[in-house]
Motif scaffolding. Structure first.
Motif, mmCIF file in Angstrom:
data_model
loop_
_atom_site.group_PDB
_atom_site.id
_atom_site.type_symbol
_atom_site.label_atom_id
_atom_site.label_comp_id
_atom_site.label_asym_id
_atom_site.label_seq_id
_atom_site.Cartn_x
_atom_site.Cartn_y
_atom_site.Cartn_z
ATOM 1 N N VAL A 1 0.839 -1.204 0.000
ATOM 2 C CA VAL A 1 0.000 0.000 0.000
ATOM 3 C C VAL A 1 0.873 1.253 0.000
ATOM 4 C CG1 VAL A 1 -1.626 1.349 1.395
ATOM 5 C CG2 VAL A 1 -2.002 -1.088 1.065
ATOM 6 N N LEU A 2 1.896 1.269 0.841
ATOM 7 C CA LEU A 2 2.778 2.441 0.925
ATOM 8 C C LEU A 2 3.542 2.663 -0.376
ATOM 9 C CD1 LEU A 2 4.061 1.900 4.554
ATOM 10 C CD2 LEU A 2 2.774 3.889 3.760
ATOM 11 N N GLU A 3 4.043 1.602 -0.966
ATOM 12 C CA GLU A 3 4.783 1.751 -2.222
ATOM 13 C C GLU A 3 3.872 2.195 -3.354
ATOM 14 O OE1 GLU A 3 6.822 -2.001 -2.575
ATOM 15 O OE2 GLU A 3 8.485 -1.301 -1.316
ATOM 16 N N SER A 4 2.649 1.706 -3.379
ATOM 17 C CA SER A 4 1.679 2.126 -4.390
ATOM 18 C C SER A 4 1.355 3.613 -4.231
ATOM 19 C CB SER A 4 0.410 1.286 -4.270
ATOM 20 O OG SER A 4 -0.598 1.784 -5.089
ATOM 21 N N LYS A 5 1.119 4.039 -2.996
ATOM 22 C CA LYS A 5 0.819 5.450 -2.735
ATOM 23 C C LYS A 5 2.014 6.322 -3.080
ATOM 24 C CE LYS A 5 -1.809 8.720 -1.028
ATOM 25 N NZ LYS A 5 -2.993 9.166 -1.740
ATOM 26 N N ARG A 6 3.215 5.844 -2.799
ATOM 27 C CA ARG A 6 4.421 6.597 -3.145
ATOM 28 C C ARG A 6 4.527 6.784 -4.658
ATOM 29 N NH1 ARG A 6 10.193 4.226 -1.596
ATOM 30 N NH2 ARG A 6 9.335 2.560 -2.854
ATOM 31 N N LEU B 1 3.916 14.495 2.201
ATOM 32 C CA LEU B 1 3.337 13.165 2.340
ATOM 33 C C LEU B 1 4.324 12.098 1.877
ATOM 34 C CD1 LEU B 1 1.009 11.415 3.171
ATOM 35 C CD2 LEU B 1 -0.092 11.896 0.976
ATOM 36 N N LEU B 2 5.090 12.387 0.824
ATOM 37 C CA LEU B 2 6.124 11.452 0.376
ATOM 38 C C LEU B 2 7.152 11.209 1.477
ATOM 39 C CD1 LEU B 2 6.730 12.541 -3.322
ATOM 40 C CD2 LEU B 2 6.133 10.247 -2.533
ATOM 41 N N ALA B 3 7.511 12.260 2.192
ATOM 42 C CA ALA B 3 8.465 12.103 3.307
ATOM 43 C C ALA B 3 7.872 11.212 4.399
ATOM 44 C CB ALA B 3 8.843 13.474 3.876
ATOM 45 N N GLU B 4 6.581 11.379 4.694
ATOM 46 C CA GLU B 4 5.911 10.528 5.685
ATOM 47 C C GLU B 4 5.913 9.063 5.232
ATOM 48 O OE1 GLU B 4 4.403 11.310 8.703
ATOM 49 O OE2 GLU B 4 5.239 13.319 8.509
ATOM 50 N N ILE B 5 5.645 8.845 3.955
ATOM 51 C CA ILE B 5 5.610 7.487 3.408
ATOM 52 C C ILE B 5 7.001 6.866 3.439
ATOM 53 C CG2 ILE B 5 5.244 6.167 1.276
ATOM 54 C CD1 ILE B 5 2.806 8.038 0.793
ATOM 55 N N GLU B 6 8.014 7.630 3.079
ATOM 56 C CA GLU B 6 9.393 7.131 3.138
ATOM 57 C C GLU B 6 9.769 6.754 4.574
ATOM 58 O OE1 GLU B 6 11.403 6.328 0.737
ATOM 59 O OE2 GLU B 6 10.169 7.116 -0.878
ATOM 60 N N MET B 7 9.325 7.571 5.533
ATOM 61 C CA MET B 7 9.588 7.277 6.946
ATOM 62 C C MET B 7 8.910 5.966 7.339
ATOM 63 S SD MET B 7 10.836 8.100 9.947
ATOM 64 C CE MET B 7 11.131 9.830 10.078
ATOM 65 N N ALA B 8 7.668 5.773 6.910
ATOM 66 C CA ALA B 8 6.940 4.538 7.237
ATOM 67 C C ALA B 8 7.634 3.327 6.622
ATOM 68 C CB ALA B 8 5.497 4.636 6.753
#
Length: 155
Positions: free
Chosen positions: A51-56, A104-111
């Motif tokens: 999910v995170l990679e798709s959103k990224r 938001l990309l930074a948040e996703i990278e952190m996750a």
């Protein structure tokens, strides 16, 4: 009453770790408090990673399009000052969207880095597990709902 509450919490924290959800009464009539005990399974981690990679990927595409649209120069000159102002407003909005996408990309990278480190799903503030329902809604969540609400009220 406080001793009873402390005993309940201690028992709760030292019980066998199996994914489950329980409710207990909070002290002084505070209502029902949901306690979540979770340990992410391999399947959960893989699902959240997907999910995170798709959103990224989606955000990277949108970010590139917004930057390109905002910085694109028109070949024709704009004779009217109102046209120039309208274009400047549109560019400002697109650049604002691009800034939000970067955040938001930074948040996703952190996750994603937390998934790699094995700390995904744990509150950065308290170290408590973030409920799976919250992670499903916001996979890049860094705090529990209560901690996030408290932080928003303080700011």
């Amino acid at each position: 009453m406080d001793r009873i509450w402390i005993a309940l919490v201690e028992r709760w924290e030292h019980r066998p770790r199996a994914p489950q959800r329980r409710s207990i009464r909070a002290p002084k009539g505070g209502g029902i408090v949901e306690r979540h005990d979770m340990k992410l399974s391999t399947k959960d981690r893989e699902s959240f990673r997907a999910v995170l990679e798709s959103k990224r990927a989606e955000l990277l595409r949108a970010h590139g399009q917004n930057i390109a649209a905002a910085t694109e120069l028109e070949e024709e000159s704009l004779p009217d000052a109102m046209d120039v102002a309208t274009r400047a407003t549109g560019e400002g909005e697109l650049l604002g969207l691009a800034r939000q996408e970067r955040e938001l990309l930074a948040e996703i990278e952190m996750a994603l880095s937390k998934l790699d480190a094995g700390t995904y799903g744990v509150s950065e503030l308290s170290g408590r597990p973030i409920p799976i329902a919250r992670l499903r809604a916001i996979p890049w969540a860094r705090l529990t709902t209560e901690e996030e609400e408290r932080r928003e009220r303080q700011s």
